[in-house]
Design an enzyme around this catalytic site. Structure first.
Site, PDB file in Angstrom:
ATOM      1  N   HIS A   1      -4.678 -23.673 -12.748  1.00 37.96           N
ATOM      2  CA  HIS A   1      -4.163 -22.678 -11.993  1.00 37.96           C
ATOM      3  C   HIS A   1      -5.071 -22.811 -10.702  1.00 37.96           C
ATOM      4  O   HIS A   1      -4.577 -21.533 -10.286  1.00 37.96           O
ATOM      5  CB  HIS A   1      -4.444 -20.896 -12.605  1.00 37.96           C
ATOM      6  CG  HIS A   1      -3.784 -20.927 -13.709  1.00 37.96           C
ATOM      7  ND1 HIS A   1      -2.408 -20.230 -14.060  1.00 37.96           N
ATOM      8  CD2 HIS A   1      -3.738 -21.292 -15.392  1.00 37.96           C
ATOM      9  CE1 HIS A   1      -2.012 -19.832 -15.070  1.00 37.96           C
ATOM     10  NE2 HIS A   1      -2.872 -20.524 -16.034  1.00 37.96           N
TER      11      HIS A   1
ATOM     12  N   ARG B   1      -6.017  -9.677  -6.261  1.00 39.47           N
ATOM     13  CA  ARG B   1      -7.199  -9.336  -5.785  1.00 39.47           C
ATOM     14  C   ARG B   1      -7.331  -9.801  -4.215  1.00 39.47           C
ATOM     15  O   ARG B   1      -6.833 -10.486  -3.675  1.00 39.47           O
ATOM     16  CB  ARG B   1      -7.941 -10.689  -6.834  1.00 39.47           C
ATOM     17  CG  ARG B   1      -7.881 -10.583  -8.059  1.00 39.47           C
ATOM     18  CD  ARG B   1      -9.040  -9.280  -8.410  1.00 39.47           C
ATOM     19  NE  ARG B   1     -10.309  -9.845  -8.739  1.00 39.47           N
ATOM     20  CZ  ARG B   1     -11.605 -10.102  -8.789  1.00 39.47           C
ATOM     21  NH1 ARG B   1     -10.731  -9.819 -10.685  1.00 39.47           N
ATOM     22  NH2 ARG B   1     -12.392 -10.321  -9.359  1.00 39.47           N
TER      23      ARG B   1
ATOM     24  N   LYS C   1      -6.396 -15.819   0.296  1.00 30.84           N
ATOM     25  CA  LYS C   1      -5.523 -14.959   0.444  1.00 30.84           C
ATOM     26  C   LYS C   1      -5.161 -13.873   1.522  1.00 30.84           C
ATOM     27  O   LYS C   1      -4.487 -12.803   2.452  1.00 30.84           O
ATOM     28  CB  LYS C   1      -5.392 -13.568  -0.540  1.00 30.84           C
ATOM     29  CG  LYS C   1      -5.557 -14.545  -1.738  1.00 30.84           C
ATOM     30  CD  LYS C   1      -5.510 -13.178  -2.931  1.00 30.84           C
ATOM     31  CE  LYS C   1      -5.754 -13.811  -4.577  1.00 30.84           C
ATOM     32  NZ  LYS C   1      -4.434 -14.691  -5.458  1.00 30.84           N
TER      33      LYS C   1
ATOM     34  N   LYS D   1       7.151 -10.238  -8.642  1.00 31.71           N
ATOM     35  CA  LYS D   1       7.377  -8.479  -8.540  1.00 31.71           C
ATOM     36  C   LYS D   1       7.914  -7.487  -7.933  1.00 31.71           C
ATOM     37  O   LYS D   1       8.760  -6.709  -7.735  1.00 31.71           O
ATOM     38  CB  LYS D   1       5.610  -7.700  -9.187  1.00 31.71           C
ATOM     39  CG  LYS D   1       4.891  -8.399 -10.525  1.00 31.71           C
ATOM     40  CD  LYS D   1       3.896  -7.779 -10.523  1.00 31.71           C
ATOM     41  CE  LYS D   1       3.736  -9.321 -11.760  1.00 31.71           C
ATOM     42  NZ  LYS D   1       1.874  -9.244 -11.695  1.00 31.71           N
TER      43      LYS D   1
HETATM   44  C1  26Y Z   1     -14.478 -19.613 -14.183  1.00 29.59           C
HETATM   45  C2  26Y Z   1     -13.157 -18.104 -14.439  1.00 29.59           C
HETATM   46  C3  26Y Z   1     -14.485 -17.272 -13.953  1.00 29.59           C
HETATM   47  C4  26Y Z   1     -12.229 -17.651 -13.927  1.00 29.59           C
HETATM   48  C5  26Y Z   1     -11.767 -17.041 -14.296  1.00 29.59           C
HETATM   49  C6  26Y Z   1     -10.643 -15.774 -14.061  1.00 29.59           C
HETATM   50  C7  26Y Z   1     -11.866 -19.047 -13.026  1.00 29.59           C
HETATM   51  C8  26Y Z   1     -10.503 -18.106 -12.557  1.00 29.59           C
HETATM   52  C9  26Y Z   1     -10.140 -17.269 -12.312  1.00 29.59           C
HETATM   53  C10 26Y Z   1      -7.866 -16.240 -12.288  1.00 29.59           C
HETATM   54  C11 26Y Z   1      -7.647 -16.978 -11.187  1.00 29.59           C
HETATM   55  C12 26Y Z   1      -6.191 -16.722 -11.248  1.00 29.59           C
HETATM   56  O1  26Y Z   1      -6.073 -15.314 -11.485  1.00 29.59           O
HETATM   57  N1  26Y Z   1      -5.361 -17.369 -10.839  1.00 29.59           N
HETATM   58  C13 26Y Z   1      -4.028 -16.820 -10.717  1.00 29.59           C
HETATM   59  O2  26Y Z   1      -3.380 -17.435 -11.673  1.00 29.59           O
HETATM   60  C14 26Y Z   1      -2.038 -16.932 -11.081  1.00 29.59           C
HETATM   61  C15 26Y Z   1      -1.243 -17.132 -12.421  1.00 29.59           C
HETATM   62  O3  26Y Z   1      -0.726 -18.778 -12.711  1.00 29.59           O
HETATM   63  C16 26Y Z   1      -1.577 -17.685  -9.725  1.00 29.59           C
HETATM   64  O4  26Y Z   1      -0.188 -16.868  -9.953  1.00 29.59           O
HETATM   65  C17 26Y Z   1      -2.744 -17.456  -8.940  1.00 29.59           C
HETATM   66  O5  26Y Z   1      -1.886 -17.766  -7.374  1.00 29.59           O
HETATM   67  C18 26Y Z   1      -3.776 -17.925  -9.748  1.00 29.59           C
HETATM   68  O6  26Y Z   1      -4.600 -17.290  -7.539  1.00 29.59           O
END
Ligand code: 26Y
Length: 812
Positions: free
Chosen positions: A361, A550, A555, A661
């Protein structure tokens, strides 16, 4: 909307519902309906529906194969309204509530919004559960039951303040604790080698035993034919022992320490930018839900197929890992197979590889998870041995005949520089690696994971994200949904591609008028909410320009603020400048420790204070920051939006899902050529979206060229861009809580890493052109409806169908 579930109706009719609801009040609270508070009434209603869900027999799954979606985050949002939609009983329940003297909306508003995720990744997991159940896939979630979800955001003096999210305060009616299904998870200790008759094996001795206790949430698919399960793990001490000596000595804290140490593992959700601080606990979380989930899956496989069928495991089970957070699935599955089931090492790897798949992701190097080997090995000594051995074999088998093989090996090995690199671990143990939009997958293949791609191109594939159209259009936007159902029926709830039939109404003046009325109703509803939550009064005749997600530098909420300040300045200095009146609406959380992002939130609130209180401009522009962005408030915001801001620098946002969305709800995208914006553009056509800014190649070239100087841009135009930058520190915005030196430094001292200044002019011009088109109401509404009509592709049903066919190899 009528009944979607045919013969599996929970209530015969409204009267039957009212009778059952009244009776449930007596059973749950030993009180009459009229004596209950709204909160209690919600509890009873949710409890009634949840009970029926749990007791529903699964009609049939299309394919026997079981999918387990492993994710540290499931951002479920409120469930009641979604269950009602999926059971097809929304109308009955609504009428029943009215008869009882309350509104369904008011009851729905009582529900907590479980914040068991950070943002996009967590919400995606929740949408996938909805779609797997809708499609009749035997697909289950495996995650963590955090005692406290993501913090609640309050705004004080313009600043984000984090408050504890006590989401379990009134209980969670949808879950069932399954004590009997608890399993033990071992941390620490040491590995002992045993040998007997030429055979040898290992055990892990000592350390701490933690009890993982599952809480199950039934996931009812649309039409209620399929009920799947979301299993969330909670950590507890393995034994109820108790330090009696400490207790007798009056040291109560010490006496119960074993309990609090164990429970700490499932206490909090980690924010997505957490640094070193408290990381050991995060590693424990990752292992706990992986090990507990796998133990359970293997146990049920053994019960179903017998003790010696492990070679077939991958034919019957798929394990999907949501980013690298469950990356230990590979080595842990091997550990259980080899140590507990006596499966041969090579076969165990083959099984793991066949079973596991991985979605990436992010391409941001700083966001790729890494763990120091020392910490890892101490916490998980036996699981680590499998990583070490697979890494050793990987190095040994690495082709030495390709040019630059040393560097390629260095990039792809699991262990490097004293660290366990989780992305490499995930790739090596998976048979499939996918990105989440076409552009993102392209970047993974060409850059981030290029050396893997060169070795095994067939492993890589794209799965463009999707969203639950039932929740984000059906539930969230009742006014527009009703209108859609009036003209094309309700088949689109099952098959989002039917939204394409709206194409026939794009030029129908009366439909477009009805659309405008629905949008007006949604805007009024949001304006009321904003008045209540942030005290800002919005004029609903203004264009609603929305950026909700977020807070993160890439962003570029800051770019949006720069645009607002520029428009503000020009209204004051140029009497001929008369843009379409616009309300700029922001919402989103910044991680607690991410000070730049938090400063941007403070800046927005400072700009809001300056603009909204300035009578010279406030009939032209208003700014609102909606506190505590969550699934529930998102469902109020998306329907009311007219402009969707998707302005990350090209190559940074993996996909984005709020873009989907918002387009589905008839907002026009103002965006860069990034993430899934590219696919939106392809689908709606360039006339129905506003794309601006540098493309990925241009961003790459600019960075590589070393000729980008923020100071040049500043000096070139002191009237507009230079002035906005000055206003960060000259007191213009300081009234609420001071100036913004750190933001200025990020731009001028750090040379604007996120290219805010580089895209500034094209962005502001694109915005001016876009709002300029708003005056042609017919044309605007046409484009808005066209966006909805083309949005069926972004249903997560389509995404899940692709996962099922290409990665999990099942029929759906
Ligand atoms: C390592 C850790 C603390 C961590 C926890 C959550 C690292 C990253 C995340 C979350 C990442 C995230 O939400 N990424 C988003 O995923 C979406 C679904 O695929 C994408 O649409 C988006 O572009 C991406 O930033």
């Amino acid at each position: 909307m009528g009944s979607a579930n045919g013969d599996r109706e929970l209530f015969k009719d409204k009267d039957d519902f009212v009778a059952q609801y009244r009776e449930a009040c007596e059973t749950f609270f030993a009180k009459k309906y009229d004596e209950l508070s709204q909160q209690e009434r919600f509890c009873v209603l949710a409890g009634l529906i949840a009970n029926k869900s749990r007791n529903l027999k699964v009609d049939s799954h299309k394919d026997d194969k079981e999918v387990y979606y492993f994710s540290l985050e499931f951002l479920l949002g409120p469930l009641l309204d979604n269950y009602l939609l999926n059971f097809g009983i929304r109308a009955i329940v609504k009428a029943g509530c009215a008869e009882l003297g309350t509104t369904l909306e008011d009851l729905v508003a009582q529900e907590v919004d479980p914040g068991l995720g950070n943002g996009g990744l967590g919400r995606l997991a929740a949408c996938f559960l909805d779609s797997m159940a809708a499609l009749g896939i035997n697909g289950n979630g495996n995650g963590m039951r955090y005692r406290y979800g993501l913090f609640r955001q309050e705004i004080e003096g313009g600043r984000q303040v984090e408050k504890m999210d006590n989401w379990l305060e009134h209980g969670f009616p949808w879950e069932t604790r399954k004590s009997e299904a608890a399993v033990l998870v071992q941390f620490g200790g040491h590995v002992v080698r045993h040998e007997e008759g030429g055979r040898f094996w290992f055990t892990q001795e000592g350390g701490d035993l933690i009890k993982a206790v599952p809480y199950d949430v039934p996931i009812v698919g649309y039409g209620a034919k399929t009920v799947n399960n979301l299993r969330l793990w909670s950590a507890e001490p393995a034994a109820e022992d108790f330090d009696l000596d400490a207790f007798n000595a009056g040291n109560y804290a010490k006496a119960v320490k074993f309990r609090s140490d164990a429970e700490a593992i499932s206490q909090i959700l980690y924010p997505n930018d957490s640094g070193e601080h408290g990381r050991l606990l995060r590693l424990k979380q990752e292992y706990l839900f992986v090990s507990a989930g796998l133990q359970t899956i293997l146990r049920s496989f053994e019960n179903k197929y017998g003790p010696d069928k492990w070679a077939d495991f991958g034919k019957h089970v798929s394990i999907h890992t949501n980013d690298t957070h469950p990356a230990m699935c590979g080595p842990e599955l091997m550990r259980i197979l080899v140590d507990d089931k006596r499966v041969d090492f090579d076969l165990a790897f083959k099984i793991a590889h066949e079973t596991i798949s991985y979605t990436n992701h992010t391409v941001m190097p700083e966001a790729l998870e890494k763990w120091p080997i020392g910490i890892f090995r101490e916490l998980l000594p036996r699981t680590y041995m499998f990583i070490e051995e697979i890494d050793r074999r990987y190095r040994e088998g690495f082709p030495h005949d390709v040019e630059g093989w040393q560097e390629k090996l260095a990039n792809t090995a699991i262990l490097w520089d004293g660290q366990v690199r989780m992305a490499n671990l995930s790739v090596i143990f998976s048979h499939s690696v996918n990105g989440v939009s076409a552009l993102h997958t392209g970047i993974l293949e060409a850059q981030t994971l290029h050396d893997f791609y060169a070795l095994e191109p067939e492993k890589f594939n794209n799965k463009t994200n999707g969203i639950s159209h039932r929740r984000f259009l059906g539930n969230a936007n009742p006014s527009y949904s009703r209108l859609i159902c009036d003209v094309i029926g309700e088949g689109w709830l099952r098959d989002a591609n039917e939204l394409a039939q709206l194409g026939r109404y794009e030029d129908d003046p009366s439909f477009l008028e009805e659309f405008e009325k629905a949008k007006a109703w949604d805007k009024r509803r949001l304006a009321d909410y904003i008045r209540r939550t942030s005290g800002v009064e919005l004029d609903c005749a203004m264009v609603f320009d929305v950026q909700v997600k977020r807070f993160h530098a890439y962003k570029r909420q800051l770019l949006n603020v720069f645009k607002i300040l520029d428009v503000y300045n020009r209204i004051l200095s140029d009497p001929s400048f008369d843009p379409r009146p616009t309300a700029f609406i922001f919402s989103g959380k910044a991680a607690q420790s991410y000070s730049f992002a938090k400063e941007v939130i403070r800046l927005i609130n400072s700009v809001a204070e300056a603009v909204n209180g300035d009578a010279r401009v406030n009939d032209k522009i208003r700014v609102a920051f909606v506190p505590n962005f969550a699934v529930s408030s998102a469902q109020l915001i998306y329907p009311a939006a007219e402009i969707s801001e998707q302005i990350s620098w090209a190559g940074s946002e993996a996909s984005g899902t709020s873009n989907m969305k918002l387009m589905m709800n008839g907002a026009i995208t103002l965006g860069t050529y990034d993430g899934a914006n590219v696919e939106i553009c392809d689908l709606v056509g360039e006339e129905n979206i506003k794309i601006f800014g540098l493309r990925t190649e241009e961003v790459d070239a600019l960075r590589a060229g070393g000729t980008y100087w923020a100071w040049d841009l500043y000096n070139r135009d002191r009237e507009r861009l230079g002035r906005v930058i000055d206003e960060l520190t000259d007191g213009t915005l300081a009234h609420l809580s001071g100036n913004f030196e750190s933001i200025r430094d990020e731009l001028m001292v750090n040379n604007d890493h996120d290219l805010v200044l580089a895209d500034f002019y094209t962005y502001v011009s694109a915005w001016e052109e876009l709002v300029g088109a708003y005056g042609d109401r017919r044309g605007w509404n046409r484009a808005a409806v066209h966006n909805t009509a083309r949005s069926g592709y972004f249903s997560s049903d389509r995404t899940i169908r692709e996962y099922a066919a290409d990665i999990w190899h099942i029929e759906s």
